[in-house]
Design a protein around this motif. Structure first.
Motif, mmCIF file in Angstrom:
data_model
loop_
_atom_site.group_PDB
_atom_site.id
_atom_site.type_symbol
_atom_site.label_atom_id
_atom_site.label_comp_id
_atom_site.label_asym_id
_atom_site.label_seq_id
_atom_site.Cartn_x
_atom_site.Cartn_y
_atom_site.Cartn_z
ATOM 1 N N GLU A 1 18.968 -4.510 29.835
ATOM 2 C CA GLU A 1 18.942 -3.766 31.091
ATOM 3 C C GLU A 1 18.117 -4.513 32.146
ATOM 4 O OE1 GLU A 1 17.234 0.484 32.714
ATOM 5 O OE2 GLU A 1 17.755 0.321 30.591
ATOM 6 N N LEU A 2 16.967 -5.046 31.729
ATOM 7 C CA LEU A 2 16.132 -5.812 32.657
ATOM 8 C C LEU A 2 16.843 -7.080 33.123
ATOM 9 C CD1 LEU A 2 12.622 -5.471 30.979
ATOM 10 C CD2 LEU A 2 13.362 -4.475 33.152
ATOM 11 N N GLN A 3 17.522 -7.733 32.197
ATOM 12 C CA GLN A 3 18.258 -8.950 32.539
ATOM 13 C C GLN A 3 19.386 -8.634 33.537
ATOM 14 O OE1 GLN A 3 20.318 -10.763 29.223
ATOM 15 N NE2 GLN A 3 19.698 -12.803 29.904
ATOM 16 N N ALA A 4 20.104 -7.535 33.298
ATOM 17 C CA ALA A 4 21.176 -7.138 34.211
ATOM 18 C C ALA A 4 20.609 -6.797 35.589
ATOM 19 C CB ALA A 4 21.945 -5.955 33.625
ATOM 20 N N HIS A 5 19.476 -6.121 35.608
ATOM 21 C CA HIS A 5 18.840 -5.757 36.872
ATOM 22 C C HIS A 5 18.429 -7.012 37.650
ATOM 23 C CE1 HIS A 5 16.633 -3.342 39.735
ATOM 24 N NE2 HIS A 5 15.552 -4.083 39.521
ATOM 25 N N ARG A 6 17.834 -7.973 36.938
ATOM 26 C CA ARG A 6 17.413 -9.224 37.584
ATOM 27 C C ARG A 6 18.622 -9.969 38.155
ATOM 28 N NH1 ARG A 6 17.226 -13.988 35.480
ATOM 29 N NH2 ARG A 6 17.164 -13.298 33.327
ATOM 30 N N ARG A 7 19.712 -10.012 37.379
ATOM 31 C CA ARG A 7 20.926 -10.674 37.868
ATOM 32 C C ARG A 7 21.473 -9.978 39.109
ATOM 33 N NH1 ARG A 7 23.594 -11.409 32.153
ATOM 34 N NH2 ARG A 7 22.727 -13.421 31.570
ATOM 35 N N ALA A 8 21.446 -8.659 39.112
ATOM 36 C CA ALA A 8 21.918 -7.898 40.273
ATOM 37 C C ALA A 8 21.048 -8.191 41.496
ATOM 38 C CB ALA A 8 21.933 -6.411 39.965
ATOM 39 N N GLN A 9 19.728 -8.270 41.284
ATOM 40 C CA GLN A 9 18.824 -8.587 42.401
ATOM 41 C C GLN A 9 19.097 -9.991 42.942
ATOM 42 O OE1 GLN A 9 14.961 -7.802 40.591
ATOM 43 N NE2 GLN A 9 14.663 -6.105 42.037
ATOM 44 N N GLU A 10 19.323 -10.947 42.042
ATOM 45 C CA GLU A 10 19.610 -12.318 42.474
ATOM 46 C C GLU A 10 20.921 -12.376 43.250
ATOM 47 O OE1 GLU A 10 19.519 -14.437 38.791
ATOM 48 O OE2 GLU A 10 17.331 -14.510 38.718
#
Length: 64
Positions: free
Chosen positions: A8-17
């Motif tokens: 979930e954190l990885q997906a969130h970071r990718r979305a922010q990028e």
């Protein structure tokens, strides 16, 4: 295998990028458009100034 929280954190970071890339692209396009418009205004102002100068010279030639 990664935990659901890590995923979930990885997906969130990718979305922010991805959002940041979009913001950067939009800013770049807007800046290009502002620059293009400024160049056009400068060119148009110069063109009008030259036209006024020609009209003045023609008027002065006729008056002489």
């Amino acid at each position: 295998m990664e935990s659901p929280k890590a995923l979930e954190l990885q997906a969130h970071r990718r979305a922010q990028e991805a959002a940041q890339r979009v913001r950067t692209a939009v800013s770049r396009v807007f800046a290009d458009e502002v620059t293009r418009h400024a160049r056009w205004r400068s060119w148009r102002r110069r063109e009008l100034s030259e036209g006024v100068s020609l009209i003045a010279m023609n008027a002065a030639g006729r008056a002489a």
